[in-house]
Design an enzyme around this catalytic site. Structure first.
Site, PDB file in Angstrom:
ATOM      1  N   HIS A 245     -19.178 -67.490 -22.296  1.00 21.91           N
ATOM      2  CA  HIS A 245     -17.716 -67.499 -22.463  1.00 21.91           C
ATOM      3  C   HIS A 245     -17.232 -66.092 -22.765  1.00 21.91           C
ATOM      4  O   HIS A 245     -17.917 -65.341 -23.455  1.00 21.91           O
ATOM      5  CB  HIS A 245     -17.311 -68.449 -23.604  1.00 21.91           C
ATOM      6  CG  HIS A 245     -15.879 -68.869 -23.511  1.00 21.91           C
ATOM      7  ND1 HIS A 245     -14.860 -68.101 -23.991  1.00 21.91           N
ATOM      8  CD2 HIS A 245     -15.313 -69.969 -22.947  1.00 21.91           C
ATOM      9  CE1 HIS A 245     -13.709 -68.709 -23.750  1.00 21.91           C
ATOM     10  NE2 HIS A 245     -13.952 -69.846 -23.103  1.00 21.91           N
ATOM     11  N   GLU A 300     -17.175 -76.835 -20.618  1.00 17.48           N
ATOM     12  CA  GLU A 300     -17.413 -77.528 -19.351  1.00 17.48           C
ATOM     13  C   GLU A 300     -18.710 -78.326 -19.328  1.00 17.48           C
ATOM     14  O   GLU A 300     -18.819 -79.312 -18.616  1.00 17.48           O
ATOM     15  CB  GLU A 300     -17.385 -76.521 -18.190  1.00 17.48           C
ATOM     16  CG  GLU A 300     -16.069 -75.784 -18.036  1.00 17.48           C
ATOM     17  CD  GLU A 300     -14.921 -76.671 -17.576  1.00 17.48           C
ATOM     18  OE1 GLU A 300     -14.808 -77.812 -18.065  1.00 17.48           O
ATOM     19  OE2 GLU A 300     -14.147 -76.222 -16.721  1.00 17.48           O
TER      20      GLU A 300
HETATM   21  C1  LIG Z   1     -12.811 -73.695 -19.115  1.00 19.27           C
HETATM   22  C2  LIG Z   1     -13.589 -72.502 -18.834  1.00 19.27           C
HETATM   23  O1  LIG Z   1     -13.177 -71.703 -18.022  1.00 19.27           O
HETATM   24  S1  LIG Z   1     -15.034 -72.273 -19.682  1.00 19.27           S
HETATM   25  C3  LIG Z   1     -16.020 -71.221 -18.597  1.00 19.27           C
HETATM   26  C4  LIG Z   1     -16.500 -72.008 -17.416  1.00 19.27           C
HETATM   27  N1  LIG Z   1     -17.335 -71.165 -16.544  1.00 19.27           N
HETATM   28  C5  LIG Z   1     -18.674 -71.304 -16.484  1.00 19.27           C
HETATM   29  O2  LIG Z   1     -19.298 -72.108 -17.154  1.00 19.27           O
HETATM   30  C6  LIG Z   1     -19.360 -70.383 -15.473  1.00 19.27           C
HETATM   31  C7  LIG Z   1     -20.589 -69.725 -16.090  1.00 19.27           C
HETATM   32  N2  LIG Z   1     -20.219 -68.672 -17.025  1.00 19.27           N
HETATM   33  C8  LIG Z   1     -19.768 -67.453 -16.593  1.00 19.27           C
HETATM   34  O3  LIG Z   1     -19.692 -67.169 -15.385  1.00 19.27           O
HETATM   35  C9  LIG Z   1     -19.343 -66.422 -17.626  1.00 19.27           C
HETATM   36  O4  LIG Z   1     -20.014 -66.662 -18.846  1.00 19.27           O
HETATM   37  C10 LIG Z   1     -17.817 -66.438 -17.860  1.00 19.27           C
HETATM   38  C11 LIG Z   1     -17.068 -66.275 -16.531  1.00 19.27           C
HETATM   39  C12 LIG Z   1     -17.381 -67.748 -18.505  1.00 19.27           C
HETATM   40  C13 LIG Z   1     -17.448 -65.280 -18.791  1.00 19.27           C
HETATM   41  O5  LIG Z   1     -17.691 -64.093 -18.097  1.00 19.27           O
HETATM   42  P1  LIG Z   1     -17.634 -62.633 -18.768  1.00 19.27           P
HETATM   43  O6  LIG Z   1     -16.900 -62.666 -20.037  1.00 19.27           O
HETATM   44  O7  LIG Z   1     -17.132 -61.706 -17.716  1.00 19.27           O
HETATM   45  O8  LIG Z   1     -19.133 -62.312 -19.118  1.00 19.27           O
HETATM   46  P2  LIG Z   1     -20.197 -61.618 -18.177  1.00 19.27           P
HETATM   47  O9  LIG Z   1     -20.266 -62.341 -16.866  1.00 19.27           O
HETATM   48  O10 LIG Z   1     -19.938 -60.144 -18.148  1.00 19.27           O
HETATM   49  O11 LIG Z   1     -21.501 -61.926 -18.991  1.00 19.27           O
HETATM   50  C14 LIG Z   1     -22.161 -61.045 -19.907  1.00 19.27           C
HETATM   51  C15 LIG Z   1     -23.652 -61.116 -19.622  1.00 19.27           C
HETATM   52  O12 LIG Z   1     -24.119 -62.450 -19.816  1.00 19.27           O
HETATM   53  C16 LIG Z   1     -24.577 -63.004 -18.578  1.00 19.27           C
HETATM   54  N3  LIG Z   1     -24.045 -64.355 -18.439  1.00 19.27           N
HETATM   55  C17 LIG Z   1     -22.829 -64.815 -18.833  1.00 19.27           C
HETATM   56  N4  LIG Z   1     -22.713 -66.105 -18.563  1.00 19.27           N
HETATM   57  C18 LIG Z   1     -23.870 -66.485 -17.983  1.00 19.27           C
HETATM   58  C19 LIG Z   1     -24.339 -67.708 -17.481  1.00 19.27           C
HETATM   59  N5  LIG Z   1     -23.583 -68.787 -17.513  1.00 19.27           N
HETATM   60  N6  LIG Z   1     -25.549 -67.752 -16.936  1.00 19.27           N
HETATM   61  C20 LIG Z   1     -26.329 -66.646 -16.891  1.00 19.27           C
HETATM   62  N7  LIG Z   1     -25.945 -65.441 -17.359  1.00 19.27           N
HETATM   63  C21 LIG Z   1     -24.729 -65.380 -17.909  1.00 19.27           C
HETATM   64  C22 LIG Z   1     -24.041 -62.099 -17.493  1.00 19.27           C
HETATM   65  O13 LIG Z   1     -24.862 -62.102 -16.345  1.00 19.27           O
HETATM   66  C23 LIG Z   1     -24.021 -60.766 -18.189  1.00 19.27           C
HETATM   67  O14 LIG Z   1     -25.342 -60.268 -18.204  1.00 19.27           O
HETATM   68  P3  LIG Z   1     -25.642 -58.702 -17.982  1.00 19.27           P
HETATM   69  O15 LIG Z   1     -25.179 -58.030 -19.246  1.00 19.27           O
HETATM   70  O16 LIG Z   1     -27.121 -58.651 -17.775  1.00 19.27           O
HETATM   71  O17 LIG Z   1     -24.854 -58.259 -16.788  1.00 19.27           O
HETATM   72  O1  LIG Z   2     -10.556 -69.183 -22.327  1.00 16.50           O
HETATM   73  C1  LIG Z   2     -11.166 -69.007 -21.253  1.00 16.50           C
HETATM   74  O2  LIG Z   2     -11.399 -67.860 -20.760  1.00 16.50           O
HETATM   75  C2  LIG Z   2     -11.670 -70.163 -20.478  1.00 16.50           C
HETATM   76  C3  LIG Z   2     -11.577 -71.446 -21.212  1.00 16.50           C
HETATM   77  O3  LIG Z   2     -12.430 -71.780 -21.998  1.00 16.50           O
HETATM   78  C4  LIG Z   2     -10.404 -72.283 -21.001  1.00 16.50           C
HETATM   79  O4  LIG Z   2      -9.507 -71.903 -20.232  1.00 16.50           O
HETATM   80  O5  LIG Z   2     -10.334 -73.376 -21.603  1.00 16.50           O
END
Ligand SMILES: CC(=O)SCCNC(=O)CCNC(=O)[C@H](O)C(C)(C)COP(=O)(O)OP(=O)(O)OC[C@H]1O[C@@H](n2cnc3c(N)ncnc32)[C@H](O)[C@@H]1OP(=O)(O)O
Ligand SMILES: O=C([O-])CC(=O)C(=O)O
Length: 353
Positions: A245, A300
């Site tokens: 997140h 999620e």
């Molecule tokens: C309601 C919602 O929107 S809740 C979020 C729902 N989305 C998901 O579950 C998709 C999976 N998760 C993700 O893609 C990300 O964690 C996000 C989009 C939620 C947040 O992204 P950001 O804040 O940009 O974090 P970022 O992607 O830079 O992650 C930081 C590090 O953790 C890693 N990381 C983050 N989430 C994950 C994951 N789910 N699986 C594996 N690695 C991950 C990244 O690869 C990155 O590693 P690095 O430093 O080696 O490059």
């Molecule tokens: O806050 C965020 O970036 C994503 C999330 O968890 C939501 O929209 O509920």
């Protein structure tokens, strides 16, 4: 000129709608913690988020549920060859076409929120060649939604579980889809255009489209192991859906609340304990593979599990999220339009001179 990719760490608005403590894993709507909000009805919490006032107000919700015949026909036509979410996104821009108000009003917020389940149910049933089930005005928002989806009354347990989910996902600060809605409104555009754009932002797999990926992940792990699937995905540069997140450096409090709801489902489906084990193993393995990144379950993961446990088909996960988040989107549209400045950040040119 410093560039913050993805606006990481940038504070772009002041808001009184919700507050998140990403270190402690806490979420409050206005001044009330999530757990307390989840004790109330969807309608009551919506009103609280919009108006900062605790009051049961159902009547206009009920009146706002209806779709015109022309909108129903358009939804049914679109559903024949478009995906469910694309149909819903397009349908939102077809209801009340002539509304062009400024600032965005509570009346419009309520209309959009009350009509969303009718749009989703109409599109969902049309895709199955089933007739639209007209909304009932004697049922609560969530009970009526399930009734329109299935054409029969839901159980109390089903309604309570879905209501918990929908309250837990109403609002979450400046997430990507809410930010989208505020950007659209900041041009003095209308709430329907902002809602359609917000649905477009929500449906992506990194945001509200993640639960479909959670189900696929659980299936894959069940045929192999957490370690094998994670290693394979990380090697391919893929993320594990339902984990990580931008704001939480610990477990998402909504994941904790929905896990509690899941464990109360009776009788508990056999796969539930396995899903909880997979969540725990995934956190352990992800944090070994990506030390220091603090990767935990987000909302999620347990949203997908809870909805599966109450018999909701996976294709409805993201559409239902659109229905709950409409409350937060419209609250932010109102807040933005009452104190507006157009969003227009800079871009640093790095092309040929
Ligand atoms: C309601 C919602 O929107 S809740 C979020 C729902 N989305 C998901 O579950 C998709 C999976 N998760 C993700 O893609 C990300 O964690 C996000 C989009 C939620 C947040 O992204 P950001 O804040 O940009 O974090 P970022 O992607 O830079 O992650 C930081 C590090 O953790 C890693 N990381 C983050 N989430 C994950 C994951 N789910 N699986 C594996 N690695 C991950 C990244 O690869 C990155 O590693 P690095 O430093 O080696 O490059
Ligand atoms: O806050 C965020 O970036 C994503 C999330 O968890 C939501 O929209 O509920």
């Amino acid at each position: 000129m410093e560039v913050s990719r993805g606006l990481k760490g940038v504070t772009a608005v002041k808001t009184s709608i919700s507050d998140i403590d990403g270190e402690e894993g806490a979420l409050q709507y206005r001044t009330t913690g999530l757990a307390e909000c989840m004790k109330h009805s969807f309608e009551k919490v919506s009103h609280y988020i919009w108006e900062n006032e605790w009051r049961e107000q159902k009547i206009s919700f009920e009146e706002n549920r209806f779709l015109s015949n022309s909108v129903k026909t358009m939804i049914q036509t679109l559903a024949a060859d478009q995906s469910l979410i694309a149909t819903i996104r397009s349908a939102v821009s077809m209801v009340d076409i002539s509304v062009d108000e400024w600032p965005v009003s509570r009346k419009t917020a309520e209309r959009l929120t009350a009509v969303m389940p009718s749009i989703v149910a109409c599109a969902y049933r049309a895709k199955q060649d089933k007739l639209f089930v007209e909304p009932r005005t004697d049922l609560g928002h969530v009970e009526n939604f399930l009734y329109m989806i299935n054409g029969q009354m839901p159980s109390e347990e089903q309604t309570a579980a879905l209501e918990s989910y929908m309250i837990a996902t109403m609002e979450h600060g400046l997430n990507a889809s809410t930010f989208t809605s505020r950007v659209v409104i900041s041009t003095q555009s209308d709430a329907y255009s902002a809602a359609a754009a917000a649905i477009g932002a929500l449906k992506g797999p990194l945001h509200g489209g993640a639960p479909t990926g959670v189900m696929a992940y659980l299936d894959k792990v069940n045929k192999s192991s957490v370690a094998t699937v994670i290693d394979e995905k990380l090697q391919n540069g893929e993320k594990i859906m339902g984990f990580g997140h931008r704001v939480y450096n610990t477990t998402d409090p909504r994941a904790t609340a929905l896990k509690e709801q899941l464990l109360q489902i009776s009788p508990r489906p056999a796969w539930v304990d396995r899903a909880v084990m997979i969540e725990e193993e995934t956190v352990e393995h992800l944090n070994q593979r990506k030390p220091g990144r603090k990767l935990y379950a987000n909302v999620e993961f347990y949203a997908a599990a809870l909805m599966k446990a109450i018999g909701i088909p996976a294709e409805l996960f993201t559409p239902i999220f659109c229905c709950s988040r409409m409350v937060g989107w419209t609250a932010h549209m109102m807040e933005q339009s009452r104190n507006n400045v157009i969003f227009r950040p800079n871009a640093k040119y790095v092309g040929d001179q």
